[in-house]
Write an enzyme that holds these catalytic residues in place. Structure first.
Site, PDB file in Angstrom:
ATOM      1  CE1 TYR A  22     -74.863   6.425 -48.550  1.00 46.40           C
ATOM      2  CE2 TYR A  22     -74.985   7.504 -50.684  1.00 46.40           C
ATOM      3  CZ  TYR A  22     -74.534   7.480 -49.387  1.00 46.40           C
ATOM      4  OH  TYR A  22     -73.758   8.495 -48.920  1.00 46.40           O
ATOM      5  CD  GLU A  67     -73.289  13.119 -56.987  1.00 44.68           C
ATOM      6  OE1 GLU A  67     -73.351  13.929 -56.057  1.00 44.68           O
ATOM      7  OE2 GLU A  67     -73.895  12.043 -56.989  1.00 44.68           O
TER       8      GLU A  67
HETATM    9  C1  FER Z   1     -73.285   5.964 -53.384  1.00 45.06           C
HETATM   10  C2  FER Z   1     -72.345   6.758 -52.780  1.00 45.06           C
HETATM   11  C3  FER Z   1     -72.429   8.141 -52.914  1.00 45.06           C
HETATM   12  C4  FER Z   1     -74.290   6.567 -54.128  1.00 45.06           C
HETATM   13  C5  FER Z   1     -74.379   7.924 -54.262  1.00 45.06           C
HETATM   14  C6  FER Z   1     -73.439   8.725 -53.653  1.00 45.06           C
HETATM   15  C7  FER Z   1     -76.336   6.166 -55.206  1.00 45.06           C
HETATM   16  C8  FER Z   1     -73.557  10.151 -53.793  1.00 45.06           C
HETATM   17  C9  FER Z   1     -73.318  10.970 -52.770  1.00 45.06           C
HETATM   18  C10 FER Z   1     -73.527  12.417 -52.888  1.00 45.06           C
HETATM   19  O1  FER Z   1     -73.915  12.876 -53.933  1.00 45.06           O
HETATM   20  O2  FER Z   1     -73.331  13.114 -51.921  1.00 45.06           O
HETATM   21  O3  FER Z   1     -73.269   4.606 -53.263  1.00 45.06           O
HETATM   22  O4  FER Z   1     -75.179   5.692 -54.702  1.00 45.06           O
END
Ligand code: FER
Length: 166
Positions: A22, A67
């Site tokens: 990530y 989200e």
């Molecule tokens: C992380 C773990 C999960 C991350 C983003 C996500 C940017 C998001 C996952 C998703 O939206 O499916 O460390 O860092």
């Protein structure tokens, strides 16, 4: 807010123990951009996600957000140890149809909101993993160039080799 200063503006790449890679940019005190380079939602790309960012201890920061997909994420960054810990709570539908979330999400916010109503939320799928930081560089706050392109194979190697500059 002053306490956050050393953390804000950091561009960080990290690999979870399950191999998922990530990338996150701590854009300012309340905003992150990110790209996902491998794993269940490889190819996902998000800008201007609102996040809660706090300092826990010297060199230890926590970034939490919810989200449009309904996924909740809380990450701890332990800068001195170059380690992170992520706890992510994925709705059932994201785990079953990850491909729906693999996009430049900013262009598909309505689809994310429709999908979270249309498909099942429970039981949630929990990701609870440590990761190693493989790149960290402070590129200043509100830098729109950092996460400005779709992820591609080999992109994180290019970033680490400083072939892409911001
Ligand atoms: C992380 C773990 C999960 C991350 C983003 C996500 C940017 C998001 C996952 C998703 O939206 O499916 O460390 O860092």
């Amino acid at each position: 807010m002053k306490k956050l200063n050393e953390f804000l503006g950091n561009h960080i790449i990290y690999t979870y123990e399950n191999g998922w890679e990530y990338e996150i940019y701590i854009k300012n005190s309340h905003t992150i951009d990110y790209r996902i380079h491998s794993g269940m939602v490889k190819g996902r790309w998000v800008r201007n996600q609102e996040a809660h960012i706090v300092k826990l201890l010297e060199g230890v920061y926590k970034v939490s957000w919810t989200e449009p997909t309904g996924t909740d994420v809380s990450l701890n960054f332990m800068l001195n140890e170059k380690r992170t810990h992520g706890a992510c709570f994925f709705p059932k539908w994201v785990h079953e149809h990850p491909e729906i979330t693999v996009c430049y999400q900013n262009d598909y916010i309505d689809l994310m909101k429709e999908s979270r109503e249309k498909y099942e939320t429970y039981p949630k799928y929990v990701l609870d993993e440590f990761s190693d930081i493989t790149f960290i560089k402070n590129v200043g706050v509100d830098n729109e160039k950092v996460i400005s392109k779709a992820p591609y194979e080999g992109m994180t190697d290019d970033i680490r080799a400083e072939k892409l500059t911001f």
